[in-house]
Design an enzyme around this catalytic site. Structure first.
Site: not given
Lengths: 562, 562
Positions: B132, B216, B240
């Protein structure tokens, strides 16, 4: 005329004394500290029977060997310590709550259960355990030194919890067979290295009543220093277990946060989670600390306190020579760089350093990133609410605030930091922690073993014990809290005015150092215990206890020869 | 005319696409989501060689078996995933940083070392791993979705760290032999369940491009859902990791804080330490998660990240049947009580419930203290600085803030809480944690084993995947963060419009529930994966992974028969 809070405080003070059975009261008038400086040891023994001396001068390890095997009755053990604790309080003001009757009843139930064939209730069967007056014990109150907490639960009335709850640690100790029997004094606010409050006044050092017992777990220090308790629990947010351990000739451990349960105990600024307070035992022997940690961890405190980490006792880490190789490496940090240690502390440090070398281990100079930054940041964190919490509790009774605490928090509540500033401080702390960790790792390049340093030897304080009304240098302890490291304190020697003479050639490095130097008074400090701390990485309790075992055993053997 | 920040964003977007070699570019125009809803599976395979399909459709366990034994070359494996990731990005907008050349060079070095007789560099030798875009990887930048971070280090210029540091997790993954090859999209601020930012726009769900991939860690979800990466790291502060895992048919773990190293990664409100974000892997198999956790823990991250707890991989906890007895007990929590699960989620839940019972384990109704209070408190904590941090970073470029984030933080920075209020919230959280823990312990009285419930089965979301521009109910995940529990997500089924039909008899329990019900669209949602989470106590990663292994293996066997 006495104000309302003075009356309340006086009433509470009287009620503590009144809880001492008449036959255990000392003849009046009590000797002044000037007339009787040392009350530990032979002085207090004169008021005890030979059997009481025998019992109370054993450590928790031997006591529990005898109580769990049925050789000693819990009632006899508990009663003996109650008696000695009563004497300790009269001579040092070390107690806030006395509940001897409740404890002796408790001990009788343990004896009855044992006699009924159930054997010991647990590994601490019949062991008297004292608690700093932040811990709640059913049947008695908790004031934490605040006049405004008298007749309340943490300052609140009508909660239904008054005298009616056990903190988690107390619950677990009881489940293991321990017998809480008194709660010990502390500075109100808990944010001081000196134990003073409006209820009991100053708590005195039993080895030298002209000096402080330290703080904030000062009542524990004085009580156990008097052998009025074999082991007790304090708390440490900036040195509060370690300072009284050192000042009173005791062993004490400041575990990392999350190792032992703090749930359900009172505290100042209890929601402050940046550099949190931890709890840990003080005791008369290293083995007692080990026994207590093993016992509490066997209760799986992580199932009962959300902050506790699931980390059972790791015995393999306790045996450092097999776990870490025959040759260990110790970092040496003789000074905090702000207030240099006084002669007796220097001598203690050199003694242990020489001992480590003579044992065949390696020593290296410890040159970490700034610990002064860590101490500064800790003070910034502790005052981030500008005193709102402590002033609220002081305001419950309008009592006066201890002057050294007022020096930290100001004379009235201020404007608290905003959250963004607090989060910025959290980040700074994390950066400091990482830098220190990287330094520690880098010491692998300095050692013969090729492993990083095993532990760091450093003083607990620049002075043997704080003098009343003099300076309170505290730079040797809060950096450990900021890093959340493990630290174990152990006794090394006592101040000897004939050896630890005033150093009139000394050149102070700054104003604070100059003041501490000028205050050095070998005559006054003679006989005061001197301890050091051995500091390890986070959650390394077993390893550091094991290393101190190694050092202390060797030190005792050497001192016996000399 | 495009504003300055739009030009910057557009240039960055173009540079990402430009990093894809021409031979891996798809023919223009690309099909619209309406024209080609599903791009995972057979659609993407058409652009790959049979060998590339073979490689990329294996999980991390099989891949590393082959790369560490020398059967497969790192270069071939990495190149195949680079190709598939390139396709994934063109079809779902899932990447922020593409560094295929750097990765292939890295793989060549690994192959050379292996060929030179050194064997595999570690257990992850040659394994492509995606990250990420909060994690720093040397050689590439980190924007975290902020236009203002382009050409900076976390918004700062001239730090010397630009494109020049590895986050600790990246460093450890590399040391184990892993090959970082791309960084994945996320919503700027990281505080959203939908992955959108001004650089790549929306990231689409590869199983249903008319729906969101979640967030996320949405880029990870979409990329691994496309099998453009076998395993990658996301972060989870309120769901997330888990939401994208469920939405994209993946396994994912939200470990407790302090289990895996977050040090040196970028974050929103990085100093917020009340309910901290954690990192964890998402992958195509449960075994891959286990492999990764074991591998990272073998690096002793606690020696390099001060927040990591010294807790090695505990294999005995992974084998639940021997560790916890043959009969396990699962708590069943089918709804968050705020937005009830839609038919497909209900069906998935019932499927797993029946499976657990058929395996001979026990199920009990889970009736904990209010989780809604925990969710509310989490939102209070996440907004305690009134948006100062996120508005600062938005303000660096004056880009527009995602509308769902603005709904949380307002249209401009507000006045942050003061520290005393934050500390009060910390206390409230601790109280909730304790109440929940006490409830969990109390379930010992409900189970046949006499032990507390082993784990809790609950949905990850009320809906299979969020629809663009519709409601984003998130009540199923943040309570786990507030309690710092372990949660593992696993895939169960896919929405089937013929089974999971619209329930027109349903009576909504509140407005949010009504809206979610009205938005339920089986036709639209058909084919979207549905996952569930199994939640365990704090730091119980091994146990929960082991239990999900048990369930998933049995589920797969059953689905094969049916």
């Amino acid at each position: 005329m006495a104000s309302s809070w003075e009356k309340l405080a006086s009433k509470k003070r009287d009620s503590i004394l009144a809880a001492i059975p008449p036959e255990w009261r000392l003849p009046q008038p009590l000797p002044t500290p000037e007339a009787q400086k040392v009350v530990a040891g032979s002085y207090v023994r004169q008021f005890l029977s030979a059997r009481e001396v025998e019992i109370t001068e054993n450590d928790a390890v031997t006591i529990t060997e005898h109580t769990t095997s049925g050789k000693w009755k819990a009632t006899e053990v508990v009663t003996a310590f109650c008696h000695r604790a009563a004497l300790a309080h009269q001579l040092t003001n070390c107690l806030h709550e006395i509940f001897f009757e409740q404890a002796i009843e408790h001990a009788k139930r343990l004896d009855a259960a044992f006699a009924a064939g159930n054997g010991p209730i647990g590994p601490l069967h019949g062991l008297p355990v004292s608690f700093k007056d932040q811990f709640h014990v059913k049947g008695v109150e908790t004031t934490m030194g605040y006049v405004g907490w008298i007749d309340t639960f943490e300052g609140l009335k009508g909660t239904g919890k008054e005298k009616n709850v056990d903190s988690e640690l107390v619950r677990e100790a009881k489940a293991l067979g321990a017998v809480p029997f008194c709660k010990t004094s502390l500075p109100h606010t808990v944010m001081s290295g000196i134990t003073w409050n409006n209820i009991v006044g100053f708590t005195l050092n039993p080895h030298n009543r002209l000096l402080s017992c330290g703080g904030s777990s000062g009542g524990e220090g004085a009580l156990i220093g008097m052998r009025g308790s074999p082991i007790g629990f304090g708390t440490d947010i900036g040195g509060s277990i370690r300072i009284p351990s050192a000042f009173n000739g005791l062993y004490g451990i400041r575990p990392s946060f999350g190792r032992l349960p703090y749930a359900g105990a009172a505290n100042s600024m209890p929601g402050q989670n940046t550099i949190p307070s931890v709890c840990g035992p003080l005791a008369t022997s290293l083995g007692s600390l080990k026994l207590m940690l093993q016992a509490i961890l066997s209760q799986e405190p992580w199932q009962h306190d959300p902050a506790v980490v699931e980390l059972p006792w790791r015995d393999d880490l306790y045996t450092p020579l097999s776990a870490f190789g025959a040759k260990l490496t110790f970092g040496l940090l003789p000074t905090d760089g702000l207030v240099n240690p006084q002669p007796a502390i220097r001598r203690a440090f050199e003694t242990v350093k020489d001992l480590i070398i003579s044992m065949g281990h390696e020593v290296v100079e410890w040159k970490p990133p700034s610990q002064q930054n860590l101490v500064k940041l800790a003070l910034e964190v502790f005052t981030a609410d500008a005193g709102l919490d402590i002033w609220h509790h002081i305001g419950l009774s309008d009592e006066t605030l201890a002057s050294d605490v007022a020096a930290l928090y100001g004379k009235e509540p201020g404007t608290p930091k905003t959250v963004d500033k607090m989060w910025e401080a959290n980040l700074r702390l994390r950066q400091y922690q990482k830098e220190y960790m990287d330094y520690w790792n880098s010491t692998a390049t300095m050692t013969k073993s090729g492993r990083p340093v095993d532990a760091v030897l450093t003083p607990v304080s620049a002075v043997p014990a704080f003098q009343f009304g003099k300076s309170i240098p505290i730079g040797y302890t809060p950096w450990v809290n900021a890093l959340d490291y493990t630290s174990v304190v152990f006794p090394v020697t006592k101040v000897d005015k004939n050896i630890d003479t005033f150093d009139d050639q000394y050149r102070p490095i700054n104003e604070a150092d100059k003041q501490a130097w000028q205050e050095n008074d070998p005559e006054l400090e003679h006989g005061t215990p001197v301890g050091l701390q051995l500091v390890g990485r986070r959650l390394q309790e077993e390893k550091i206890l094991g290393l101190v075992d190694l050092i202390s055993t060797s030190l005792a053997a050497k001192q016996k020869i000399m």
